[in-house]
Design a protein around this motif. Sequence first.
Motif, short mmCIF file in Angstrom:
data_model
loop_
_atom_site.label_atom_id
_atom_site.label_comp_id
_atom_site.label_asym_id
_atom_site.label_seq_id
_atom_site.Cartn_x
_atom_site.Cartn_y
_atom_site.Cartn_z
N UNK A 50 0.89 -1.29 -0.09
CA UNK A 50 0.09 0.04 0.22
C UNK A 50 0.87 1.37 -0.01
N UNK A 51 1.89 1.37 0.73
CA UNK A 51 3.07 2.54 0.59
C UNK A 51 3.53 2.37 -0.69
N UNK A 52 4.08 1.28 -1.20
CA UNK A 52 4.62 1.52 -2.63
C UNK A 52 3.62 1.99 -3.53
N UNK A 53 2.38 1.44 -3.42
CA UNK A 53 1.20 1.75 -4.43
C UNK A 53 0.93 3.20 -4.24
N UNK A 54 0.82 3.72 -3.17
CA UNK A 54 0.64 5.23 -3.00
C UNK A 54 1.51 5.98 -3.83
N UNK A 111 0.75 8.57 -6.86
CA UNK A 111 1.28 9.87 -6.82
C UNK A 111 2.22 10.28 -8.13
N UNK A 112 3.33 9.23 -8.26
CA UNK A 112 4.00 9.59 -9.56
C UNK A 112 3.29 9.50 -10.78
N UNK A 113 2.24 8.53 -11.02
CA UNK A 113 1.36 8.82 -12.18
C UNK A 113 0.62 10.26 -12.54
N UNK A 114 -0.02 10.51 -11.23
CA UNK A 114 -0.68 11.59 -11.49
C UNK A 114 0.12 13.02 -11.73
N UNK A 139 -1.48 10.54 -2.95
CA UNK A 139 -0.84 9.28 -2.38
C UNK A 139 -1.79 8.71 -1.34
N UNK A 140 -2.48 9.56 -0.43
CA UNK A 140 -3.44 9.00 0.43
C UNK A 140 -4.26 8.25 -0.07
N UNK A 141 -5.21 8.83 -1.16
CA UNK A 141 -6.07 7.97 -1.93
C UNK A 141 -5.39 6.70 -2.79
N UNK A 142 -4.17 6.72 -3.05
CA UNK A 142 -3.53 5.69 -3.59
C UNK A 142 -3.48 4.43 -2.52
N UNK A 143 -2.86 4.88 -1.38
CA UNK A 143 -2.80 3.75 -0.21
C UNK A 143 -4.04 3.15 0.18
#
Length: 264
Positions: free
Chosen positions: A92-96, A100-103, A241-245
Amino acid sequence: MFRLTPVVKNLLIINIVVFILQYTLSGMDFTGLISLWIIESDNFKPYQYFTYMFAHGGFGHILFNMLGLVFLGPLLEQFWGSKRFLIFYLVTGIGAGVLYSGIEYWRTSELEKDVTSYILEPTPDNFSMFVDEHSRYFRSAVYDFANEFSKNPDDPYYISESKAVVKSTYQNLLNGSSMLGASGAIYGILMAFGLLFPNTQLMLLIPPVPIKAKYLVLILGGIALYSGLNQDSGDNVAHFAHLGGMIFAFIMIKIWQKDRNKFY
C-alpha cells in the motif's frame, strides 16, 4: 495499554531512526535522497518508492502517522499474521507512491505543453490563462504581475519576465517537488480496518468524538479526492498518495477475500 506487535514495533523503530537521521545528516541532504521525486526530475531514483515511506517532514507529521500505525496496525497484524501485514503495509505504501507518480507525471506533461505553447505566444491573455490553469503553483503576487502585463502588452520587459515566470514554474516543479511520509500506508491501514471491522467505533483525536470505521474511511477518502482535485498553492499535502494507499488496500483485500484459506 495497547500491545505492540512485532512488525508494528519494528516499523515504528525504523521510522523514528530515519527521522533522527534526517536531522543528523541534513548536511548531506539525506531527506532529499530518500524522498520520492517526480519521475522527470534528475533527483528521481526507483528505490525512492520504498524509502520515501520512512521519512517525514516534521514532528507533527511523524507523530500522527505513527499514532495511526500503533493504534490500528496491531489489530490487523494479529488478524492476518506478521508476514501478511508487512506485505500489506509495503504494497500500500509503494502503491501510494505509484499513484502519486502517475498523477504528477500527467500534471508535469500538461504543464510542459502549456509552457511550450506560451513561449510561442507570450500575450497577457495567454499568461492569465496559464496562471489560472496552473494556479496551484503560484502565489498571489503573480496576479499583480499579470495585471501590470495587461496594461503593457507590448513592453519587452513584461514579455521577457512572463516567459521567465512560466519557465521557472516548470523547473521548480522538477527540482522542488517530492513526497515523503508513511501516510499512504497508514491510509491503507485505515481502509483495511474499515473493510474488515466496519462497525467498530474509533475515537477521533480532533475532535474527540466516536465514529464507525466505515464512515471514517468514506470521509477520509472523500477529503483526499476533493483536496487532490482542488489543491492550491499553499497545500503541500500529497492527497493522491493518501487515496492511492486506500485504493491499493481495497484491491489487496478483495483479492485476498477470494481465497479464504489464504486470507485467514
